[in-house]
Design an enzyme around this catalytic site. Structure first.
Site, PDB file in Angstrom:
ATOM      1  N   VAL A  11       0.834  -1.209   0.000  1.00  0.00           N
ATOM      2  CA  VAL A  11       0.000   0.000   0.000  1.00  0.00           C
ATOM      3  C   VAL A  11       0.867   1.257   0.000  1.00  0.00           C
ATOM      4  O   VAL A  11       0.633   2.201  -0.759  1.00  0.00           O
ATOM      5  CB  VAL A  11      -0.938  -0.017   1.238  1.00  0.00           C
ATOM      6  CG1 VAL A  11      -1.659   1.311   1.395  1.00  0.00           C
ATOM      7  CG2 VAL A  11      -1.931  -1.153   1.129  1.00  0.00           C
ATOM      8  N   GLU A 168      -7.551   2.450   2.260  1.00  0.00           N
ATOM      9  CA  GLU A 168      -7.282   2.136   0.849  1.00  0.00           C
ATOM     10  C   GLU A 168      -8.188   0.991   0.424  1.00  0.00           C
ATOM     11  O   GLU A 168      -8.553   0.147   1.223  1.00  0.00           O
ATOM     12  CB  GLU A 168      -5.796   1.799   0.636  1.00  0.00           C
ATOM     13  CG  GLU A 168      -5.242   0.679   1.520  1.00  0.00           C
ATOM     14  CD  GLU A 168      -5.585  -0.711   1.082  1.00  0.00           C
ATOM     15  OE1 GLU A 168      -5.911  -0.882  -0.102  1.00  0.00           O
ATOM     16  OE2 GLU A 168      -5.570  -1.630   1.930  1.00  0.00           O
ATOM     17  N   ASN A 243     -14.716  -4.894   2.657  1.00  0.00           N
ATOM     18  CA  ASN A 243     -14.065  -6.193   2.406  1.00  0.00           C
ATOM     19  C   ASN A 243     -14.921  -7.360   2.891  1.00  0.00           C
ATOM     20  O   ASN A 243     -14.992  -8.404   2.247  1.00  0.00           O
ATOM     21  CB  ASN A 243     -12.681  -6.230   3.053  1.00  0.00           C
ATOM     22  CG  ASN A 243     -11.632  -5.618   2.134  1.00  0.00           C
ATOM     23  OD1 ASN A 243     -11.917  -5.337   0.971  1.00  0.00           O
ATOM     24  ND2 ASN A 243     -10.446  -5.401   2.644  1.00  0.00           N
ATOM     25  N   PHE A 284     -17.841  -9.989  -8.251  1.00  0.00           N
ATOM     26  CA  PHE A 284     -17.610 -10.823  -7.058  1.00  0.00           C
ATOM     27  C   PHE A 284     -18.688 -11.870  -6.830  1.00  0.00           C
ATOM     28  O   PHE A 284     -19.052 -12.200  -5.708  1.00  0.00           O
ATOM     29  CB  PHE A 284     -17.397  -9.929  -5.823  1.00  0.00           C
ATOM     30  CG  PHE A 284     -15.986  -9.390  -5.796  1.00  0.00           C
ATOM     31  CD1 PHE A 284     -15.552  -8.520  -6.777  1.00  0.00           C
ATOM     32  CD2 PHE A 284     -15.078  -9.791  -4.831  1.00  0.00           C
ATOM     33  CE1 PHE A 284     -14.253  -8.067  -6.815  1.00  0.00           C
ATOM     34  CE2 PHE A 284     -13.769  -9.345  -4.860  1.00  0.00           C
ATOM     35  CZ  PHE A 284     -13.360  -8.473  -5.858  1.00  0.00           C
ATOM     36  N   ALA A 287     -18.103 -18.117  -8.635  1.00  0.00           N
ATOM     37  CA  ALA A 287     -17.915 -19.257  -7.722  1.00  0.00           C
ATOM     38  C   ALA A 287     -16.597 -19.957  -8.059  1.00  0.00           C
ATOM     39  O   ALA A 287     -16.077 -19.827  -9.161  1.00  0.00           O
ATOM     40  CB  ALA A 287     -19.077 -20.225  -7.890  1.00  0.00           C
ATOM     41  N   GLY A 288     -16.060 -20.665  -7.090  1.00  0.00           N
ATOM     42  CA  GLY A 288     -14.802 -21.377  -7.316  1.00  0.00           C
ATOM     43  C   GLY A 288     -14.238 -21.910  -6.018  1.00  0.00           C
ATOM     44  O   GLY A 288     -15.002 -22.319  -5.137  1.00  0.00           O
ATOM     45  N   CYS A 295      -6.165  -9.598   2.643  1.00  0.00           N
ATOM     46  CA  CYS A 295      -7.158  -8.687   3.235  1.00  0.00           C
ATOM     47  C   CYS A 295      -8.446  -9.351   3.719  1.00  0.00           C
ATOM     48  O   CYS A 295      -8.864  -9.132   4.845  1.00  0.00           O
ATOM     49  CB  CYS A 295      -7.507  -7.598   2.235  1.00  0.00           C
ATOM     50  SG  CYS A 295      -6.175  -6.446   2.025  1.00  0.00           S
ATOM     51  N   ARG A 362      -0.343 -15.186   0.391  1.00  0.00           N
ATOM     52  CA  ARG A 362      -0.989 -15.150   1.700  1.00  0.00           C
ATOM     53  C   ARG A 362      -2.419 -15.693   1.613  1.00  0.00           C
ATOM     54  O   ARG A 362      -3.195 -15.282   0.769  1.00  0.00           O
ATOM     55  CB  ARG A 362      -0.978 -13.715   2.253  1.00  0.00           C
ATOM     56  CG  ARG A 362       0.384 -13.328   2.790  1.00  0.00           C
ATOM     57  CD  ARG A 362       0.425 -11.897   3.221  1.00  0.00           C
ATOM     58  NE  ARG A 362       0.412 -10.988   2.089  1.00  0.00           N
ATOM     59  CZ  ARG A 362       0.439  -9.665   2.198  1.00  0.00           C
ATOM     60  NH1 ARG A 362       0.458  -9.104   3.392  1.00  0.00           N
ATOM     61  NH2 ARG A 362       0.438  -8.901   1.126  1.00  0.00           N
TER      62      ARG A 362
HETATM   63  C1  UDX Z   1      -9.233  -6.846  -1.709  1.00  0.00           C
HETATM   64  C2  UDX Z   1     -10.269  -5.758  -1.996  1.00  0.00           C
HETATM   65  O1  UDX Z   1     -10.911  -6.010  -3.257  1.00  0.00           O
HETATM   66  C3  UDX Z   1      -9.609  -4.392  -1.995  1.00  0.00           C
HETATM   67  O2  UDX Z   1     -10.578  -3.377  -2.193  1.00  0.00           O
HETATM   68  C4  UDX Z   1      -8.961  -4.244  -0.617  1.00  0.00           C
HETATM   69  O3  UDX Z   1      -8.519  -3.002  -0.336  1.00  0.00           O
HETATM   70  C5  UDX Z   1      -7.898  -5.307  -0.461  1.00  0.00           C
HETATM   71  O4  UDX Z   1      -8.541  -6.584  -0.516  1.00  0.00           O
HETATM   72  P1  UDX Z   1      -7.403  -8.175  -3.097  1.00  0.00           P
HETATM   73  O5  UDX Z   1      -7.209  -8.960  -1.846  1.00  0.00           O
HETATM   74  O6  UDX Z   1      -6.208  -7.649  -3.809  1.00  0.00           O
HETATM   75  O7  UDX Z   1      -8.335  -6.905  -2.806  1.00  0.00           O
HETATM   76  O8  UDX Z   1      -8.172  -9.116  -4.134  1.00  0.00           O
HETATM   77  P2  UDX Z   1      -9.640  -9.221  -4.768  1.00  0.00           P
HETATM   78  O9  UDX Z   1      -9.558  -8.923  -6.209  1.00  0.00           O
HETATM   79  O10 UDX Z   1     -10.632  -8.476  -3.996  1.00  0.00           O
HETATM   80  O11 UDX Z   1      -9.891 -10.805  -4.614  1.00  0.00           O
HETATM   81  C6  UDX Z   1      -9.899 -11.426  -3.332  1.00  0.00           C
HETATM   82  C7  UDX Z   1     -10.111 -12.893  -3.446  1.00  0.00           C
HETATM   83  O12 UDX Z   1     -11.439 -13.195  -3.865  1.00  0.00           O
HETATM   84  C8  UDX Z   1      -9.207 -13.604  -4.459  1.00  0.00           C
HETATM   85  O13 UDX Z   1      -8.756 -14.809  -3.900  1.00  0.00           O
HETATM   86  C9  UDX Z   1     -10.108 -13.873  -5.650  1.00  0.00           C
HETATM   87  O14 UDX Z   1      -9.700 -14.976  -6.409  1.00  0.00           O
HETATM   88  C10 UDX Z   1     -11.428 -14.133  -4.939  1.00  0.00           C
HETATM   89  N1  UDX Z   1     -12.613 -13.892  -5.758  1.00  0.00           N
HETATM   90  C11 UDX Z   1     -12.869 -12.648  -6.257  1.00  0.00           C
HETATM   91  C12 UDX Z   1     -13.510 -14.928  -5.999  1.00  0.00           C
HETATM   92  O15 UDX Z   1     -13.315 -16.055  -5.551  1.00  0.00           O
HETATM   93  N2  UDX Z   1     -14.650 -14.664  -6.720  1.00  0.00           N
HETATM   94  C13 UDX Z   1     -14.927 -13.429  -7.210  1.00  0.00           C
HETATM   95  O16 UDX Z   1     -15.986 -13.271  -7.844  1.00  0.00           O
HETATM   96  C14 UDX Z   1     -14.010 -12.387  -6.979  1.00  0.00           C
END
Ligand code: UDX
Length: 466
Positions: A11, A168, A243, A284, A287-288, A295, A362
């Site tokens: 960050v 952030e 989050n 978001f 599924a998976g 975070c 992580r």
């Molecule tokens: C997240 C938040 O989106 C961001 O705003 C915050 O400040 C930090 O945390 P990040 O951890 O970088 O960001 O990843 P993100 O793109 O949000 O994905 C998080 C997890 O969710 C990943 O493991 C991703 O694969 C999973 N995911 C995301 C899904 O399983 N399905 C989805 O539809 C979207």
């Protein structure tokens, strides 16, 4: 403006480079000598698309410099960002020790030359803004004592500062674009002077008047960004709630995906059908194998911990975590359904990072899946386009066989499991892969592959929730 950013991690570094790009003089303070030297020599010590070039560019322009001299950087600055890590403790609470050390050090370095704004950018539990204010004051007092300044009677008139919260929302893999083109900028403070300085700092982003860098083009039609001013506690809660909500949305899609499998529905179609309702939104709902990263897990746990302090129940958050834990293992259930016995089988994991375009491991679902497969007696191969080496170093206890290409991974595998949807995997040559595998089975743990193409290569394809 003169800015000091304490902590050149993910960050801190992105924030520093973006503010420097906008014409501010930024000193990024980093206490880890290895990381500092690496940054000074122009190397970014982690993978984030475009960041290496961006940091080099802003450093060469003279607007971004790196230092380990916190007092000097604080004295020069009008705005001081705290952007140090707040990792999870084993009980789920945030480890605030770095924030504590830094806040006191900032206090000790303050002088009377100007009024400073201390900005909390680190993700901290609700109420931490007031705590940081107390720590900065303690730092001021410690410095005064050390200089043997006689204690004043009544209210002390030490250096003037105020603490604001500025959470952030940047995502790994698209951190620069998220910083330049955020959905909103939140500033938590009741100090009008401070919020107006912050608004001024972010003006080019709020009005989208800066020249977009070539590697982070402005989204079509974006001409302003909302600036939200709240009290400190609300700003802190916005970050956690955002989050937690996103994690809950994914867990919801995952729970529905299990039901889809029972009733013969397809979760991709269901997600599309519900996501088009603007009140729900499409994002978001994929599924998976579930969410991971630095975070979501940390913030959901910290939110539950805060609620616990008030004996307040958090049933939705608990369910969000429980569904995610269960979801990581759905691919193993599918492997068992297809291969029956996993002992002695070779399974290839496509991807290790918690998501594409990052080398971050992580809370990565791949690690949970690998651990479980090894425990069940399978041999586990893995290939990730960027995080093989990091995984070897950080998770040396995991007995993984590392491959150096998708083809190398496929060799002699009884099954491939897509865990991280890197583009490289989406565009794989499935005909070639089918020939290399011992048993042609692909479990698509992200529903990201072209099912038709995989099947057309003679491979058995299993997605999630379909
Ligand atoms: C997240 C938040 O989106 C961001 O705003 C915050 O400040 C930090 O945390 P990040 O951890 O970088 O960001 O990843 P993100 O793109 O949000 O994905 C998080 C997890 O969710 C990943 O493991 C991703 O694969 C999973 N995911 C995301 C899904 O399983 N399905 C989805 O539809 C979207």
């Amino acid at each position: 403006m003169d800015i000091c950013v304490v902590g050149a991690g993910y960050v801190g570094l992105v924030t520093s480079a973006c503010l420097a790009y906008l014409g501010n003089h930024v000193i990024a303070v980093e206490s880890n000598p290895e990381r500092l030297n690496s940054l000074k020599s122009g190397a970014v010590p982690f993978f984030e698309p475009g960041l290496q070039e961006f940091v080099q560019q802003t450093s060469e322009s003279g607007f971004l410099t790196f230092s380990d001299n916190l007092p000097e950087a604080v004295k020069k600055a009008q705005i001081i960002f705290i952007a140090v890590g707040t990792p999870s403790l084993p009980n789920g609470e945030s480890d605030l020790s770095q924030v504590m050390v830094v806040a006191r050090a900032i206090g000790a370095a303050l002088d009377d030359s100007k009024r400073r704004i201390v900005v909390n950018k680190s993700t901290v539990p609700v109420g931490s803004g007031n705590w940081v204010e107390m720590l900065v004051s303690q730092g001021v007092q410690n410095a005064q004592k050390a200089q043997l300044v006689p204690a004043r009677s009544g209210r002390s008139e030490g250096p003037s500062f105020t603490v604001v919260s500025n959470p952030e929302f940047l995502r790994e893999g698209s951190a620069i674009a998220d910083s330049f083109y955020p959905d909103r900028i939140v500033v938590g403070s009741i100090d009008e002077q401070a919020t107006s300085v912050m608004q001024n700092l972010y003006k080019p982003i709020l009005s989208q008047t800066f020249d977009a860098p070539s590697f982070a083009m402005r989204p079509h039609g974006l001409n302003s960004v909302p600036f939200i001013v709240t009290d400190l506690a609300s700003a802190e809660l916005i970050k956690y709630s955002a989050n937690a909500f996103l994690a809950m949305k994914i867990s919801f899609a995952n729970e529905i995906s299990g039901l889809c499998e029972k009733v013969g529905a397809d979760v991709k179609q269901v997600a599309q059908g519900i996501g088009l309702d603007y009140r729900i939104g499409k994002a978001f709902l994929n599924a998976g194998v579930g969410w991971g990263g630095s975070c979501f897990g940390k913030d959901v746990s910290a939110l539950m911990q805060v609620a616990k302090e008030y004996s307040y129940p958090t049933s939705l958050l608990e369910a969000t975590v429980a569904v995610n834990e269960r979801q990581r293992l759905v691919v193993i259930k599918k492997l068992q359904e297809e291969l029956k016995i996993l002992k002695g089988r070779t399974v290839g994991l496509m991807g290790l990072s918690f998501k594409p375009n990052t080398d971050d491991l992580r809370d990565a679902p791949a690690l949970t899946i690998a651990y479980q497969l090894l425990k069940m007696g399978a041999s586990v191969k893995a290939f990730d386009p960027v995080s093989n080496d990091i995984c070897k170093t950080l998770h040396s206890h995991l007995d993984l066989i590392y491959a150096d290409s998708v083809e190398d991974l496929a060799c002699d595998c009884d099954a491939l499991v897509l865990v991280t949807e890197w583009d490289e995997f989406k565009h794989a040559d499935w005909k070639k892969i089918a020939k290399l595998m011992r048993w042609p089975l692909v479990i698509d743990g992200r529903n990201a592959l072209d099912e038709e193409q995989v099947r057309a290569s003679g491979i058995t394809y299993r997605g999630v929730g379909c």
